[in-house]
Design a protein around this motif. Structure first.
Motif, short mmCIF file in Angstrom:
data_model
loop_
_atom_site.label_atom_id
_atom_site.label_comp_id
_atom_site.label_asym_id
_atom_site.label_seq_id
_atom_site.Cartn_x
_atom_site.Cartn_y
_atom_site.Cartn_z
N GLY A 96 1.96 9.87 5.18
CA GLY A 96 0.81 10.85 5.80
C GLY A 96 0.59 10.78 7.08
O GLY A 96 1.19 10.25 7.67
N GLN A 97 -0.52 11.32 7.40
CA GLN A 97 -1.21 11.62 8.76
C GLN A 97 -1.90 10.16 9.21
O GLN A 97 -2.62 9.46 8.22
CB GLN A 97 -2.07 12.68 8.95
CG GLN A 97 -2.54 12.94 10.60
CD GLN A 97 -1.36 13.78 10.97
OE1 GLN A 97 -0.59 14.23 10.55
NE2 GLN A 97 -1.35 13.57 12.43
N LEU A 98 -1.45 9.71 10.27
CA LEU A 98 -1.90 8.60 10.98
C LEU A 98 -3.08 8.81 11.78
O LEU A 98 -3.13 9.65 12.44
CB LEU A 98 -0.87 7.74 11.58
CG LEU A 98 0.19 6.93 10.95
CD1 LEU A 98 1.14 6.32 11.92
CD2 LEU A 98 -0.31 5.81 9.96
N SER A 99 -4.34 8.22 11.53
CA SER A 99 -5.43 8.27 12.58
C SER A 99 -5.13 7.47 13.87
O SER A 99 -4.19 6.87 14.04
CB SER A 99 -6.49 7.50 11.99
OG SER A 99 -6.34 6.32 11.98
#
Length: 180
Positions: A96-99
């Motif tokens: 998924g997307q990393l902050s």
């Protein structure tokens, strides 16, 4: 190196920098092709023939096919138990997307590992892999057999007429025929 049974399938990554192997020993292993070392996942696996990652489950049977997805993020394996399993190509990578905070934290951890990779404790932790008990036993048995063969070859060389027998390299033993 690493498999204790026959390798049945090899799958190349789309980038060409690594490949995955499936074996009769019920493990899937990922090997790097070129000398890397830029990330924590690659520490200690710079083209030495040692797998950088090992995948296995208790229920998984012998692996007959291995393939990478085109985005190089996952590996598919087909086994004897008629299951297709999906594995992450980088086991420590988050899906998924990393902050921004997670990304900087990950980069910091990788930089620390890279900075202290020369220390024995860090090297040991980075290289450690969990493998099933039967594979550990088979690996130990193969090591003992190889050691016995070397000792026997040494005794033959030592107790034969000088110049008649010599040590042969392990890699040279694998070469069947050379063509000029």
């Amino acid at each position: 190196k690493g498999h204790v049974a026959a390798v049945i399938s090899v799958g190349w990554s789309p980038t060409g920098t690594e490949f995955a192997t499936g074996s009769y020993d019920k493990t899937l292993r990922i090997f790097s092709v070129r000398n890397e070392g830029g990330t924590a996942a690659h520490v200690g696996s710079n083209s030495t023939g040692v797998a950088r990652d090992i995948y296995h489950t208790k229920r998984m049977q012998r692996i007959f096919s291995v393939a990478y997805t085109l985005d190089h993020k996952y590996i598919l394996s087909g086994s004897d138990d008629t299951n297709i399993r999906l594995w992450k190509a980088r086991s420590s990578e988050k899906v998924g997307q990393l902050s921004a905070r997670e990304e900087t934290s990950l980069q910091y951890r990788q930089a620390l590992v890279q900075k202290y990779v020369h220390l024995p404790e860090v090297k040991r932790i980075a290289k450690s892999r969990r493998v099933p008990k039967f594979i550990k036993k088979e690996t130990e048995m193969a090591r003992v057999q190889k050691e016995k063969r070397r000792r026997k070859e040494g005794n033959v060389v030592k107790h034969s007429k000088p110049g008649t027998k010599g040590f042969t390299d392990e890699k040279a033993k694998a070469v069947v025929k050379t063509i000029d």
